[in-house]
Design a protein around this motif. Structure first.
Motif, PDB file in Angstrom:
ATOM      1  N   THR A 219     -58.686  -2.354 -68.968  1.00 25.36           N
ATOM      2  CA  THR A 219     -59.666  -1.397 -68.441  1.00 25.36           C
ATOM      3  C   THR A 219     -59.837  -1.568 -66.939  1.00 25.36           C
ATOM      4  N   ILE A 220     -59.926  -2.820 -66.499  1.00 31.58           N
ATOM      5  CA  ILE A 220     -60.112  -3.086 -65.063  1.00 31.58           C
ATOM      6  C   ILE A 220     -58.886  -2.644 -64.273  1.00 31.58           C
ATOM      7  N   GLN A 221     -57.692  -2.926 -64.780  1.00 35.05           N
ATOM      8  CA  GLN A 221     -56.491  -2.522 -64.052  1.00 35.05           C
ATOM      9  C   GLN A 221     -56.359  -1.003 -63.988  1.00 35.05           C
ATOM     10  N   ALA A 222     -56.744  -0.310 -65.046  1.00 35.33           N
ATOM     11  CA  ALA A 222     -56.733   1.154 -65.006  1.00 35.33           C
ATOM     12  C   ALA A 222     -57.751   1.663 -63.981  1.00 35.33           C
ATOM     13  N   PHE A 223     -58.926   1.023 -63.911  1.00 34.08           N
ATOM     14  CA  PHE A 223     -59.954   1.370 -62.920  1.00 34.08           C
ATOM     15  C   PHE A 223     -59.398   1.211 -61.505  1.00 34.08           C
ATOM     16  N   ILE A 224     -58.713   0.113 -61.267  1.00 36.93           N
ATOM     17  CA  ILE A 224     -58.126  -0.134 -59.945  1.00 36.93           C
ATOM     18  C   ILE A 224     -57.077   0.921 -59.610  1.00 36.93           C
ATOM     19  N   GLN A 225     -56.201   1.240 -60.577  1.00 34.53           N
ATOM     20  CA  GLN A 225     -55.147   2.226 -60.345  1.00 34.53           C
ATOM     21  C   GLN A 225     -55.731   3.562 -59.906  1.00 34.53           C
ATOM     22  N   GLN A 226     -56.870   3.934 -60.473  1.00 35.52           N
ATOM     23  CA  GLN A 226     -57.474   5.222 -60.152  1.00 35.52           C
ATOM     24  C   GLN A 226     -58.145   5.229 -58.779  1.00 35.52           C
ATOM     25  N   LEU A 228     -57.038   3.278 -55.927  1.00 35.07           N
ATOM     26  CA  LEU A 228     -56.227   2.620 -54.898  1.00 35.07           C
ATOM     27  C   LEU A 228     -56.401   3.253 -53.527  1.00 35.07           C
ATOM     28  N   ALA A 229     -56.706   4.532 -53.483  1.00 35.67           N
ATOM     29  CA  ALA A 229     -56.845   5.222 -52.197  1.00 35.67           C
ATOM     30  C   ALA A 229     -58.116   4.825 -51.454  1.00 35.67           C
ATOM     31  N   GLN A 267     -49.994  -2.901 -56.191  1.00 34.74           N
ATOM     32  CA  GLN A 267     -50.065  -1.529 -56.697  1.00 34.74           C
ATOM     33  C   GLN A 267     -50.062  -0.526 -55.545  1.00 34.74           C
ATOM     34  N   ARG A 268     -50.771  -0.840 -54.474  1.00 29.57           N
ATOM     35  CA  ARG A 268     -50.779   0.044 -53.298  1.00 29.57           C
ATOM     36  C   ARG A 268     -49.379   0.125 -52.681  1.00 29.57           C
ATOM     37  N   ALA A 290     -49.602   5.113 -45.665  1.00 25.07           N
ATOM     38  CA  ALA A 290     -50.320   3.844 -45.810  1.00 25.07           C
ATOM     39  C   ALA A 290     -51.815   4.089 -45.979  1.00 25.07           C
ATOM     40  N   ALA A 291     -52.370   4.984 -45.151  1.00 22.43           N
ATOM     41  CA  ALA A 291     -53.797   5.277 -45.242  1.00 22.43           C
ATOM     42  C   ALA A 291     -54.148   5.956 -46.558  1.00 22.43           C
TER      43      ALA A 291
END
Length: 328
Positions: A219-226, A228-229, A267-268, A290-291
């Motif tokens: 769940t946390i990794q999916a949260f991070i993926q969403q 990243l920007a 991931q970024r 990058a930004a």
């Protein structure tokens, strides 16, 4: 474009050896054996789809084995998804787990560990679909993926049926995608697959603390993926969003051999790599890319990208224009 491989180009007595040679050069070294007594036939259509390798196999009954000796010869860190399209059932065995698969069902397995895959275990020809990709592209823990290797993923109504049909359609039309479309569709396929596997993890032994820990990490990794920007994304904001202490968050990732900040950065960097290789984004500057994925400093991004990929971002972009996507 697909590469078409057909056993009809060699003598009948050499066909199984030919398949073994082709699979070793296309994927990873494997032993191929068959008890089929007829004129052995197989046709393989292999393609690249962004960072994924896709193959559709129309094949007579055969068993392939990846042994410790073969792993020592070539040990890429890859996962394979094996989906039965039609024909006879197939079997995937890895470790102490095995999956008997009917049409529409699939399983995943790890090329770094010994496995056995048998196609057409009832003696009938079968059509199967495989996807091969680095496990780092899935937002799932390595231990979570290990729990699901050689586990039957049924094509049940809802998400299970959607996953199978999406992957089948993706492979069927693979020759019609532009490089930019292939990159986007491969990302979509991995997200769909990760969602399906995460649900399977949730359903297996949910009551155990280990299962809850894996579910929380997923769940946390999916949260991070969403997110990243977001340049303000940090371990502290992730912990707060999930109502856990910062120490607990760090321990969760530490148990997987990871750090929170390091995983976010990787991931970024992967999202930036995809954008740099995307011809549709050729006009977008390296700094803008990058930004877009949360790097506030162009210098930090360039150094981090070079450390991972061995080239500065601009040089990688130039090389990606002339490299076949499937080879990459």
């Amino acid at each position: 474009m697909s590469t078409l491989i057909h056993t009809g180009v060699v003598a009948p007595a050499d066909r199984v050896d030919y398949i073994q040679e082709i699979t070793a050069t296309t994927w990873v070294p494997m032993e191929c054996r068959t008890e089929y007594r007829g004129d052995y036939r197989a046709e393989i259509r292999a393609s690249g789809l962004g960072p994924m390798q896709v193959a559709v196999l129309d094949i007579e009954p055969i068993t392939v084995r990846r042994t410790p000796e073969l792993i020592s010869q070539a040990d890429p860190d890859l996962l394979k998804l094996f989906l039965v399209c039609s024909g006879g059932p197939s079997m995937v065995v890895q470790g102490d787990q095995q999956a008997r698969l009917l049409p529409g069902e699939f399983a995943v397995y790890d090329t770094r560990r010994p496995y056995v895959v048998s196609c057409g275990v009832d003696g009938r020809p079968t059509r199967v679909l495989t996807f091969m990709f680095p496990p780092s592209l899935l937002p799932l823990s390595r231990n979570g993926v290990r729990q699901l290797t050689a586990v039957r993923i049924p094509a049940t109504a809802g998400l299970g049926d959607l996953t199978s049909h999406f992957l089948l359609q993706l492979a069927r039309d693979v020759d019609h995608y532009s490089p930019a479309e292939a990159a986007r569709l491969s990302a979509a396929a991995l997200e769909v697959l990760a969602t399906r596997l995460a649900r399977e993890l949730d359903a297996r032994d949910w009551g155990t603390s280990e299962a809850r820990r894996h579910a929380l990490l997923t769940t946390i990794q999916a949260f991070i993926q969403q997110r990243l920007a977001d340049p303000d994304l940090s371990p502290a904001t992730v912990a707060a969003a999930h109502h856990i202490s910062l120490r607990s968050l760090h321990q969760l990732f530490h148990d997987e051999g990871l750090t929170v900040a390091g995983w976010i950065r990787r991931q970024r960097l992967e999202r930036c790599r995809r954008d740099l290789a995307d011809p549709a984004l050729a006009a977008r500057s390296v700094g803008a890319i990058a930004a877009r994925w949360g790097f506030s400093s162009a210098g930090d991004f360039s150094r981090a990208f070079r450390a991972v990929h061995g080239l500065p971002p601009a040089a990688y972009r130039s090389s990606a224009r002339v490299v076949n996507p499937s080879a990459r």
